[in-house]
Scaffold this motif. Structure first.
Motif, PDB file in Angstrom:
ATOM      1  N   VAL A 161     127.622 -75.764 -52.988  1.00 25.13           N
ATOM      2  CA  VAL A 161     128.438 -74.583 -53.256  1.00 25.13           C
ATOM      3  C   VAL A 161     129.130 -74.184 -51.955  1.00 25.13           C
ATOM      4  CG1 VAL A 161     128.416 -72.147 -53.933  1.00 25.13           C
ATOM      5  CG2 VAL A 161     126.912 -73.790 -55.095  1.00 25.13           C
ATOM      6  N   PRO A 162     130.457 -74.138 -51.952  1.00 23.23           N
ATOM      7  CA  PRO A 162     131.133 -73.751 -50.715  1.00 23.23           C
ATOM      8  C   PRO A 162     130.899 -72.280 -50.429  1.00 23.23           C
ATOM      9  CG  PRO A 162     132.717 -74.024 -52.509  1.00 23.23           C
ATOM     10  CD  PRO A 162     131.381 -74.458 -53.042  1.00 23.23           C
ATOM     11  N   GLU A 163     130.788 -71.939 -49.162  1.00 25.91           N
ATOM     12  CA  GLU A 163     130.560 -70.545 -48.748  1.00 25.91           C
ATOM     13  C   GLU A 163     129.436 -69.910 -49.569  1.00 25.91           C
ATOM     14  OE1 GLU A 163     132.193 -69.165 -46.078  1.00 25.91           O
ATOM     15  OE2 GLU A 163     133.071 -71.173 -45.862  1.00 25.91           O
ATOM     16  N   ALA A 164     128.348 -70.657 -49.706  1.00 23.83           N
ATOM     17  CA  ALA A 164     127.253 -70.204 -50.556  1.00 23.83           C
ATOM     18  C   ALA A 164     126.531 -68.985 -49.969  1.00 23.83           C
ATOM     19  CB  ALA A 164     126.243 -71.336 -50.757  1.00 23.83           C
ATOM     20  N   LEU A 165     126.199 -68.077 -50.862  1.00 24.49           N
ATOM     21  CA  LEU A 165     125.332 -66.933 -50.537  1.00 24.49           C
ATOM     22  C   LEU A 165     124.215 -66.973 -51.569  1.00 24.49           C
ATOM     23  CD1 LEU A 165     128.018 -64.111 -50.221  1.00 24.49           C
ATOM     24  CD2 LEU A 165     126.562 -64.907 -48.357  1.00 24.49           C
ATOM     25  N   MET A 166     123.028 -67.277 -51.132  1.00 23.35           N
ATOM     26  CA  MET A 166     121.936 -67.543 -52.053  1.00 23.35           C
ATOM     27  C   MET A 166     120.965 -66.367 -51.982  1.00 23.35           C
ATOM     28  SD  MET A 166     119.471 -70.725 -51.575  1.00 23.35           S
ATOM     29  CE  MET A 166     118.708 -71.581 -52.921  1.00 23.35           C
ATOM     30  N   VAL A 167     120.897 -65.633 -53.067  1.00 20.69           N
ATOM     31  CA  VAL A 167     120.221 -64.340 -53.060  1.00 20.69           C
ATOM     32  C   VAL A 167     118.928 -64.384 -53.868  1.00 20.69           C
ATOM     33  CG1 VAL A 167     120.466 -61.896 -53.631  1.00 20.69           C
ATOM     34  CG2 VAL A 167     122.492 -63.241 -52.979  1.00 20.69           C
ATOM     35  N   GLU A 168     117.816 -64.031 -53.235  1.00 21.31           N
ATOM     36  CA  GLU A 168     116.531 -64.013 -53.936  1.00 21.31           C
ATOM     37  C   GLU A 168     115.836 -62.695 -53.606  1.00 21.31           C
ATOM     38  OE1 GLU A 168     113.685 -67.006 -52.760  1.00 21.31           O
ATOM     39  OE2 GLU A 168     112.334 -66.482 -54.394  1.00 21.31           O
ATOM     40  N   PRO A 169     115.845 -61.766 -54.522  1.00 23.33           N
ATOM     41  CA  PRO A 169     115.289 -60.447 -54.181  1.00 23.33           C
ATOM     42  C   PRO A 169     113.766 -60.373 -54.210  1.00 23.33           C
ATOM     43  CG  PRO A 169     116.185 -60.426 -56.412  1.00 23.33           C
ATOM     44  CD  PRO A 169     116.488 -61.781 -55.852  1.00 23.33           C
ATOM     45  N   THR A 170     113.126 -61.156 -55.028  1.00 19.02           N
ATOM     46  CA  THR A 170     111.673 -61.114 -55.318  1.00 19.02           C
ATOM     47  C   THR A 170     111.290 -59.851 -56.083  1.00 19.02           C
ATOM     48  OG1 THR A 170     110.523 -59.916 -53.537  1.00 19.02           O
ATOM     49  CG2 THR A 170     111.235 -62.190 -53.052  1.00 19.02           C
ATOM     50  N   GLU A 171     110.122 -59.902 -56.657  1.00 23.09           N
ATOM     51  CA  GLU A 171     109.637 -58.814 -57.524  1.00 23.09           C
ATOM     52  C   GLU A 171     109.105 -57.630 -56.747  1.00 23.09           C
ATOM     53  OE1 GLU A 171     108.251 -61.638 -56.930  1.00 23.09           O
ATOM     54  OE2 GLU A 171     106.101 -61.363 -56.544  1.00 23.09           O
ATOM     55  N   THR A 172     108.949 -57.768 -55.433  1.00 26.98           N
ATOM     56  CA  THR A 172     108.319 -56.648 -54.715  1.00 26.98           C
ATOM     57  C   THR A 172     109.338 -55.640 -54.185  1.00 26.98           C
ATOM     58  OG1 THR A 172     108.202 -57.875 -52.637  1.00 26.98           O
ATOM     59  CG2 THR A 172     106.281 -58.009 -54.086  1.00 26.98           C
ATOM     60  N   GLU A 173     110.602 -55.881 -54.457  1.00 26.97           N
ATOM     61  CA  GLU A 173     111.618 -54.901 -54.055  1.00 26.97           C
ATOM     62  C   GLU A 173     111.889 -53.962 -55.223  1.00 26.97           C
ATOM     63  OE1 GLU A 173     112.765 -54.558 -51.055  1.00 26.97           O
ATOM     64  OE2 GLU A 173     111.711 -56.333 -50.309  1.00 26.97           O
ATOM     65  N   ASP A 174     111.935 -52.694 -54.929  1.00 29.77           N
ATOM     66  CA  ASP A 174     112.175 -51.763 -56.027  1.00 29.77           C
ATOM     67  C   ASP A 174     113.667 -51.529 -56.235  1.00 29.77           C
ATOM     68  OD1 ASP A 174     112.960 -49.964 -54.080  1.00 29.77           O
ATOM     69  OD2 ASP A 174     111.197 -48.685 -54.269  1.00 29.77           O
ATOM     70  N   LEU A 175     113.955 -50.766 -57.260  1.00 25.59           N
ATOM     71  CA  LEU A 175     115.325 -50.515 -57.661  1.00 25.59           C
ATOM     72  C   LEU A 175     116.160 -49.931 -56.522  1.00 25.59           C
ATOM     73  CD1 LEU A 175     117.018 -50.798 -60.126  1.00 25.59           C
ATOM     74  CD2 LEU A 175     115.955 -48.761 -61.089  1.00 25.59           C
ATOM     75  N   ARG A 176     115.528 -49.081 -55.733  1.00 22.90           N
ATOM     76  CA  ARG A 176     116.261 -48.509 -54.597  1.00 22.90           C
ATOM     77  C   ARG A 176     116.753 -49.591 -53.647  1.00 22.90           C
ATOM     78  NH1 ARG A 176     116.158 -43.117 -53.633  1.00 22.90           N
ATOM     79  NH2 ARG A 176     114.567 -42.058 -54.861  1.00 22.90           N
ATOM     80  N   ALA A 177     115.867 -50.532 -53.352  1.00 18.60           N
ATOM     81  CA  ALA A 177     116.239 -51.596 -52.418  1.00 18.60           C
ATOM     82  C   ALA A 177     117.353 -52.440 -53.022  1.00 18.60           C
ATOM     83  CB  ALA A 177     115.021 -52.455 -52.088  1.00 18.60           C
ATOM     84  N   LEU A 178     117.232 -52.736 -54.306  1.00 16.14           N
ATOM     85  CA  LEU A 178     118.259 -53.549 -54.958  1.00 16.14           C
ATOM     86  C   LEU A 178     119.591 -52.815 -54.924  1.00 16.14           C
ATOM     87  CD1 LEU A 178     116.253 -54.790 -58.108  1.00 16.14           C
ATOM     88  CD2 LEU A 178     116.490 -55.917 -55.882  1.00 16.14           C
ATOM     89  N   ASP A 179     119.564 -51.533 -55.228  1.00 17.70           N
ATOM     90  CA  ASP A 179     120.810 -50.775 -55.257  1.00 17.70           C
ATOM     91  C   ASP A 179     121.421 -50.628 -53.862  1.00 17.70           C
ATOM     92  OD1 ASP A 179     120.832 -50.587 -57.990  1.00 17.70           O
ATOM     93  OD2 ASP A 179     119.905 -48.602 -58.070  1.00 17.70           O
ATOM     94  N   SER A 180     120.589 -50.480 -52.848  1.00 23.65           N
ATOM     95  CA  SER A 180     121.148 -50.390 -51.491  1.00 23.65           C
ATOM     96  C   SER A 180     121.858 -51.690 -51.127  1.00 23.65           C
ATOM     97  CB  SER A 180     120.068 -50.150 -50.434  1.00 23.65           C
ATOM     98  OG  SER A 180     119.213 -49.148 -50.814  1.00 23.65           O
ATOM     99  N   PHE A 181     121.272 -52.776 -51.565  1.00 26.97           N
ATOM    100  CA  PHE A 181     121.902 -54.070 -51.287  1.00 26.97           C
ATOM    101  C   PHE A 181     123.256 -54.153 -51.989  1.00 26.97           C
ATOM    102  CE2 PHE A 181     122.360 -58.645 -52.555  1.00 26.97           C
ATOM    103  CZ  PHE A 181     122.628 -59.145 -51.293  1.00 26.97           C
ATOM    104  N   ILE A 182     123.271 -53.731 -53.235  1.00 19.19           N
ATOM    105  CA  ILE A 182     124.530 -53.763 -53.987  1.00 19.19           C
ATOM    106  C   ILE A 182     125.585 -52.906 -53.286  1.00 19.19           C
ATOM    107  CG2 ILE A 182     125.612 -53.021 -56.162  1.00 19.19           C
ATOM    108  CD1 ILE A 182     122.828 -53.800 -57.481  1.00 19.19           C
ATOM    109  N   GLU A 183     125.170 -51.727 -52.868  1.00 19.22           N
ATOM    110  CA  GLU A 183     126.139 -50.851 -52.193  1.00 19.22           C
ATOM    111  C   GLU A 183     126.664 -51.480 -50.906  1.00 19.22           C
ATOM    112  OE1 GLU A 183     124.058 -47.090 -51.839  1.00 19.22           O
ATOM    113  OE2 GLU A 183     123.770 -47.153 -54.034  1.00 19.22           O
ATOM    114  N   ALA A 184     125.769 -52.087 -50.161  1.00 18.71           N
ATOM    115  CA  ALA A 184     126.207 -52.723 -48.919  1.00 18.71           C
ATOM    116  C   ALA A 184     127.196 -53.839 -49.222  1.00 18.71           C
ATOM    117  CB  ALA A 184     124.995 -53.255 -48.159  1.00 18.71           C
ATOM    118  N   MET A 185     126.890 -54.637 -50.229  1.00 20.74           N
ATOM    119  CA  MET A 185     127.775 -55.757 -50.576  1.00 20.74           C
ATOM    120  C   MET A 185     129.123 -55.241 -51.082  1.00 20.74           C
ATOM    121  SD  MET A 185     126.317 -58.636 -49.798  1.00 20.74           S
ATOM    122  CE  MET A 185     126.990 -59.991 -50.761  1.00 20.74           C
ATOM    123  N   GLN A 186     129.095 -54.128 -51.773  1.00 23.00           N
ATOM    124  CA  GLN A 186     130.356 -53.551 -52.243  1.00 23.00           C
ATOM    125  C   GLN A 186     131.183 -53.053 -51.065  1.00 23.00           C
ATOM    126  OE1 GLN A 186     128.566 -50.750 -54.914  1.00 23.00           O
ATOM    127  NE2 GLN A 186     128.884 -52.038 -56.739  1.00 23.00           N
TER     128      GLN A 186
END
Ligand SMILES: Cc1ncc(COP(=O)(O)O)c(C=O)c1O
Ligand SMILES: Cc1ncc(COP(=O)(O)O)c(C=O)c1O
Lengths: 488, 466, 488, 466
Positions: C423-448
């Motif tokens: 995959v060119p310019e690959a970004l391979m994302v693995e959050p794992t089950e131990t991250e809560d919704l807050r962590a996931l959402d902060s990541f989304i906001e940062a990526m946005q």
């Protein structure tokens, strides 16, 4: 690009329904709680505690920890506090299940190890202080002071001194001395220090009377100076029927060199968290053992650790009718005492003496190298610490506080400032023996640079710190409109 | 410490030629040439020596039912991992807020947890322990009411009562006693005890016999007499018991040993003190407040320091300086890990198991409850033989069955409910305090009952002193 | 005001003659070393190790630690690495003296506890993988791969397959798969992935022959996709006389859902440091147990842990004539295995399954919320991770690396970049089950925000990170003029 | 993990209605409804269960003399306190150098320590352990010499020799044996063994019988034959023994278990590999290099990655990816705490005590040294009875006297010096390997000798097999 490195409150990080601790079922036939307890006693709204899983709790407190300066991260020459390094072996020993898991009401036969440890700690402290008997019960220095003063009060009560209602304390004293005496119901008389920064013996003589219950002193005092007239002071006090209290916070300077007992002191508290290397914990727990002369030993708190003549077993002695009673539940901050014991046996006679020597040597080194820039109002040699005055920098509108704040940018914790109260713009520097020459020299360089900045670019000091997570919290606002807890 | 080479360099810079010169201000007559102690040990030898002492102690397990003010609860490993971090453990009191936000914020969180648990508005940064917090609270109540007498319930832990007595002896505040109802073990709320001199009424929840007190009734009586009521609560019960603040308590104190502190032979842990905002300027000890920094960032700092000894000196609200910050941190972390649901669940396990054991033991011949009041997770039994004998025999069977009441009474003049001060009386010799927590497994309860049955069969016929 | 937060090397912090460790005297009559050892063997110049006392060592490494991002300090969605939270109880259990102090050659009667723990760990892993027998000896995933491939080689040697010299591996595979096969003396044939990101079954069929020793695959594969044709793949391989190797690095996605053994796999390695929550340690130690089918069990390394029929005692079985031998000293990274065991028994059947579900759910959540901005070239649903391509940002001259570096400013560890290679310019994302919704959402906001920045102010990305202790080390210089050690 | 509520929110955002849909790409025939394992446990129960297992093991003390490749050294508490810090333990491989300077720098420091100890120019970031490092080094030497055969000394730890055999079996590299001198126990440096096919000569220092090898002689012989010599060294000896690099070693490997890793039943620890700069591009595993960042600050980064699997794939110098970083950190910290003086002192204590014990034991009737070569802190004795019997009897007296040689030979075909491959032969049954470190106190040595005297008096008359 500045970024906000502050951490939200744990309460703001939760998510409803999350939790970290899972607990087993009761495993017994369960009854309805309302059958077990009267309904009126039952909680109506649950406490709003944080709701987080373990990963989030660990992350929060790990991040918070990184916002602290500490001995483990940098130089901490905070005068009067003896921020020496805390050896890691101490913590491991305190965590041994044979100490950490012990319940205070186990049968004495089951706790002979910890009792022996406490007994031996007392014996070592008695040798260091030159006194006769000790208690490990008080939880900190000020607690030891209160204990000591209460013993003095009980002693006078039993020896026709009920009318003695005054304690004399030099104006260089730590605030706890005065507060402890007041808490024990004494009137406090402060006497001024002499030009040399020592107790003014004449002033003392003038104030001593049959109303004097005790003289409290710190030696070396908070200026880092040895009270040379100590023998005269203790004789004068004793002649007036008063007792002598010795604040042992500065004992690090004199271990193996001179003993409070030999100075004529009747009661001494020690700060295990200063002199004996137990961690300060961000403000405790410490431990404030109290050692006393023969005169005062009947008054020590209950129980004392004793050793049976017969089988040598260690016991708790409650049969002490004159005891002031208790100042704390159980037997003291035992986890702290284990750490101090570990330190004491590891250092041994030579190690302790050498620690005092190196602490004093390092303080004198800093004093010698810095006094041209930061004048030291009192003659030396100093003991384990010295007090500079930053008044010369006031000309540039730079205060001791500004200097302190600027030091933070160098990764160095500032000295104690504005204490003792008798030195204007005081900077009280205590390096301790665990800092090496490199650390001492880095501090000197930072102080030299700050002095240069004061002359060349004082604004940099007045607006310091520049690199910390936050800068100069608004303390006026904090006390004018106190916000003392989180609200949803 | 310095090497000999470094010492020489330092001495040179100081301008002296020997270490002795540094100590020249000590009068020669006083100077000593060292300490009369053994030589130092290496870390290896130190460890061996200290471990030898630890090995001489017996480590309690799930069959230990000792409580009486120190409770063995399960502490998650995360508490230890975090509290031991050097940045927390080796920091000083947070006098420089810019480099102490870690400590300041966790204290602020602690203060909030204490307020939430107790139902009060402000809490301090910690005090030495529960008993000394109680004494401080009594002094505070006297300052607030401008009165001089303290009324203490006989339901206080005898050691806590002793601490109050000791503190009160300093200023000479009279301490009066408020008895327990001999039947129920609940503190009487009889106005007859509440003279107009009483400024502080001190009561413990649950009391030292394990009985749950009627705080509301006591508060009403105290307030009617113009006194303040101080409740010393086991905070571990507050997932289930009503917050004392909502029942009229003016000041609530206690000890957070139950949250994250190992028993450690009784210390260290941390005391707490909570009250109403109106009384904040009389609080002893430190307070952390929220504020903003020069760039508007939210941050924390020590505040209202004008109450404290380093500012107010002889007029301070207390002489306390170092408190028990790290133990308070352990409590905050433990509470954050438990959350409201975990706290409640833990209480319920203790409650259910304690009641189960109580029922089973009271069914044994010759065993009866000392009092009939409701209890939480600790209770007092009257045995058909001296409790100390029973305990010794039980320990030989691997069960530490509880604390003989006489152990608590050592050196005190507090007695049994209604019986007045009588540490040596016949009944109290037969009383055993049994505490049950989540570490006492159902299997351990069964072992207890089985062993007790056998032992009582042997002990009671010959040694029955009732 | 920028300040240099880097830390000097430990070698540059010493002072001659300083040391932290004091040791006891030998305590026996001492002989001259030259009498005990031939002079020619004696060291002439001492190694220039650091010379520091304990406080300075502790400070140095405490400061160094603070320069790391870690699971304990922030989100770590590094694809293929399963950076889940590592419960603290695991570490405490591994430190129990009953495990940590054990010597590998103690009598077996003295080590029944640890042997039982290892035995039970194997049993649990066999249930999770659906295989027959396991070894805990390999120290990491790649070590497990080597072990597995060596077993395949030994198997073929004994079954007339000495001529099988090739291993087939999809082009999406992790580099270790190819390297392990090559290390075991195999020729590697890479086959391309299909449009769907899966193994191209036709390509596989074309490449299978009597020279094929094994097919190695990862399932879910490194694109985070389940290889739907796995049964066909394993049948084809088996029909061609080849064996199937399963790289278990991605097992976190499928626990309780599907088992490699049921997919027809003959040998599987697991990464205890990924799926079973043992800490990565900055790059190990991990552990790479290998589980095998009946066919391969005679070839497992020596010794195996066995249970005696008679008394149920645990033993070490060395009587395995077909064994490939050993791949490591002793019995594996036991300290890691204790942690994994602790995790396994704590999670239990439901916990493990739920972990897989939540890991997959969280990955799909991120994928769903981010795919508009960061297109995902392959159809979903994904399993525990997904691979985006940042090619759309190339238009702004912003690369996957720039995005990764910018994420550092948000306190988030970037995804794995430029892997898988297909995959060119690959970004391979693995959050794992131990991250809560807050962590996931902060990541989304940062990526946005980063996506916005790419359009509005791409320079901020190209020069990122802006807040780290150092920024974009010069890697070309590092490899052109390698400096691989300190010099005085 | 998510709560049920959170799960619902997530599913909604994904646009599906059940967890099962997430797994729809798994062929239905393969899908399972969970695991056939017991239910989960709480942390409290987990702890009880795991502690029960730990309690079933016997913890060695100062009277344990086991070595044979795993040595019990005293580890200062500071090592544990630092290594357990979450920022070290829970980080990944330092692929993002900006947020991994902690790990990168300590690896750089580790590489430097290894170079200093071994006397070589470059060292890698660690390998799995000593034996696998030896195998990797053999492969590296073959790549460098473009030869195919490996010559291994019979003085290699039998398990290390096995690992080399196993690795070599993959590509089919022939492994030849180089015997020990039966008299001295030193590896023979006879050129007869060095055919022109040999690319790597592997030798261990001290060898597995404790004997100190003559590296210079072996290096000379190897080099004369165009081979490279790989020395597997116990780095703990390198405060006293000459650095192998200065004696001609081309590659030096070993295991840092002796610095800061608990024995932990044999793992984890870390292997290391050092060589000359000229050979750096053939090194297996990771390397950290120093460089500067965009603002000129000195910093560290992974470097020369073109050797590694994630770049070079099938052509990599090794398949290793995760190594043993945290154990390498423990070693670095332990070495920083020891310093050069501490390292030397520790070696000398081991050396002196080992020789003392050797002398005392060899004076017992029927006991003789297996070989006469110089030894460091471990030695092989021939007993008048089977070593396993002796060990069992000694353990009953509280002394674990050493490793019976037969234990090492299990599953191997390595034999005694000069005796060829003979794991079951009569002499080897009588051989005991005794290791002494600073944890074996002088008192423990005395207990050993006293107990051995008594036990041999009983065992040897009846069971003497020599
Ligand atoms: C001179 C002096 N006395 C007493 C104290 C009070 O000790 P503690 O904080 O342990 O109560 C201190 C503490 O700073 C002190 O410096
Ligand atoms: C898919 C895959 N296979 C194999 C490995 C190698 O595992 P280890 O690093 O444990 O050797 C990894 C590690 O990143 C991986 O992601």
């Amino acid at each position: 690009m500045t970024i906000d490195r502050t951490e939200p409150l744990v309460f703001d990080k939760g998510l409803p329904g999350h939790r970290a601790v899972d607990l087993p079922a009761a495993g017994v036939p369960e009854m309805d709680v309302s059958e077990l307890l009267p309904g009126t006693l039952l909680r109506t709204t649950p406490p709003r505690l944080p709701e987080l899983a373990e990963p989030q709790v660990v992350r929060h407190y790990t991040r918070l920890s990184q916002l602290n300066h500490s001995v483990d991260t940098g130089f901490y020459p905070l005068g009067s506090c003896t921020m020496k390094y805390n050896p890691k072996i101490n913590d491991e020993m305190a965590a041994l299940p044979g100490f950490a898991e012990l319940h205070p009401y186990q049968a004495l036969s089951e706790v002979q190890g910890i009792l022996r440890l406490m007994y031996e700690t007392e014996q070592i402290l008695l040798e260091i202080t030159g006194l006769r008997r000790a208690t490990l019960q008080p939880a900190a220095g000020a607690h030891g002071e209160l204990t000591g003063v209460l013993m003095i009060k009980a002693y006078h009560r039993d020896h026709g001194g009920a009318g003695r209602d005054t304690v004399i304390i030099p104006d260089s004293a730590h605030g706890t001395n005065l507060a402890s005496a007041a808490m024990a119901g004494y009137r406090v008389v402060e006497i001024p220090s002499s030009q040399r920064g020592l107790i003014d013996v004449e002033a003392l003589r003038r104030n001593l009377s049959d109303r004097t219950a005790a003289v409290m002193m710190t030696n070396p005092n908070t200026l880092g100076l040895f009270e040379e007239d100590v023998l005269q002071i203790s004789s004068l006090a004793h002649e007036a029927g008063a007792l002598c209290y010795y604040d042992g916070a500065n004992l690090n300077a004199i271990m193996g060199k001179v003993r409070p007992g030999d100075m004529g002191m009747d009661v001494v508290h020690l700060n295990l968290h200063k002199t004996f290397s137990t961690p300060h914990g961000g403000g405790g727990p410490g431990a404030g053992p109290v050692a006393v002369s023969e005169t005062l030993s009947p008054y020590l708190p209950l129980p004392l650790i004793a050793r049976s003549d017969g089988d040598g077993a260690f016991t708790l002695d409650y049969d002490r009718p004159l005891s002031i009673g208790r100042v704390k539940g159980f037997y003291g901050n035992v986890g702290v005492i284990v750490r101090a014991y570990t330190y004491l046996v590891r250092m041994g006679a030579d190690g302790l003496t050498r620690a005092a020597e190196d602490a004093v040597l390092s303080a004198n080194y800093l004093r010698a190298r810095l006094r041209d820039l930061y004048p030291v109002p009192h003659e030396g040699p100093c003991m384990h610490e010295f007090v500079s005055s930053a008044t010369t920098h006031l000309a540039q509108d730079v205060t001791a506080r500004d200097i302190a704040k600027r030091l933070l940018d160098f990764g160095i914790h500032p000295p104690t400032i504005y204490f003792p109260l008798i030195v204007p713009e005081a900077l009280m520097v205590e390096p301790t023996e665990t800092e090496d020459l490199r650390a001492l020299d880095s501090f000197i360089e930072a102080m030299q640079q700050i002095d240069r900045e004061a002359r060349e670019d004082p604004e940099i000091l007045r607006t310091a710190p520049h690199t910390t997570v936050v800068g100069r919290p608004d303390e006026v606002e904090a006390s004018r409109h106190p916000i003392l807890r989180w609200r949803a | 410490m310095h090497t000999d080479d470094d010492r020489r360099r330092l001495l040179e810079a100081v301008g002296i030629s020997s270490i002795d010169e540094l100590f020249s201000s000590i009068p020669p007559a006083l100077r000593r040439a060292g300490l009369n102690l053994p030589g130092g040990l290496t870390e290896l030898e130190t460890r061996a020596r200290v471990e030898m002492l630890a090995a001489a102690d017996t480590i309690p397990d799930s069959s230990s039912f000792l409580g009486a003010g120190c409770y063995r609860h399960f502490v998650p490993a995360a508490v230890r991992a975090l509290v031991s971090r050097g940045e927390f453990a080796t920091a000083y009191t947070p006098y420089q807020p810019e480099v102490s936000q870690g400590t300041l914020q966790h204290i602020f969180e602690f203060q909030t947890c204490v307020c939430e648990l107790t139902g009060l508005e402000v809490a301090n940064a910690s005090l030495y322990d529960g008993p000394s917090a109680l004494a401080e609270a009594a002094f505070m109540a006297l300052r607030l009411t401008r009165r001089e007498e303290i009324l203490v319930s006989d339901g206080l832990h005898p050691e806590a009562a002793q601490v109050v007595d000791t503190y009160a002896a300093g200023p000479g505040f009279p301490v009066r006693r408020l008895p327990l109802d001999p039947q129920t073990g609940v503190t009487v709320s009889d106005p007859a005890y509440l003279s107009s001199a009483i400024g502080a009424v001190l009561v413990q929840q649950p009391n030292h016999l394990g009985v749950v007190e009627d705080i509301a009734a006591l508060a009403e009586a105290a307030h009617a007499a113009g006194a303040l009521i101080v409740v010393s609560v086991n905070p571990s019960t507050l997932g289930v018991l009503e917050a004392p603040g909502r029942l009229g308590a003016d000041i609530v104190v206690g000890d957070v040993q139950v949250f994250g502190s190992a028993p450690s032979f009784g210390g260290p842990s941390a005391g707490f003190l909570a009250c109403y905002t109106a009384h904040v300027r009389q609080i002893p000890g430190r307070l952390v407040g929220q504020t903003t920094d020069s760039e508007g960032r939210r941050c924390y700092t020590l505040t209202l320091q004008a109450r404290e000894q380093h500012i107010r000196r002889a007029k301070a609200t207390s002489s306390i300086c170092s408190n028990q910050t790290l133990s308070a941190l352990a409590a905050t972390i433990h509470l954050a890990l438990l959350g409201p649901a975990g706290l409640r669940e833990r209480s319920e396990i203790c409650l259910q198991r304690a009641h189960r054991l109580h029922t089973a033991l009271c069914a044994l011949p010759g065993v009866r409850p000392l009092v009939t009041g409701p209890f939480f997770h600790e209770f007092a039994l009257v045995l058909p033989c001296p409790a100390a004998h029973f305990a010794r025999a039980m320990r030989e069977c691997g069960v530490d069955p509880g604390v003989p009441l006489t152990r608590l009474l050592l050196g005190t003049n507090v007695g049994l409910p209604g019986a007045g001060p009588a540490p040596g009386d016949a009944v109290s010799e037969h009383v055993l305090l049994v505490a049950v927590t989540e570490v006492n497994t159902p299997e351990a309860l069964d072992r207890y009952v089985t062993a007790a049955r056998e032992i009582l069969a042997v002990l009671s016929p010959t040694e029955d002193g009732s």
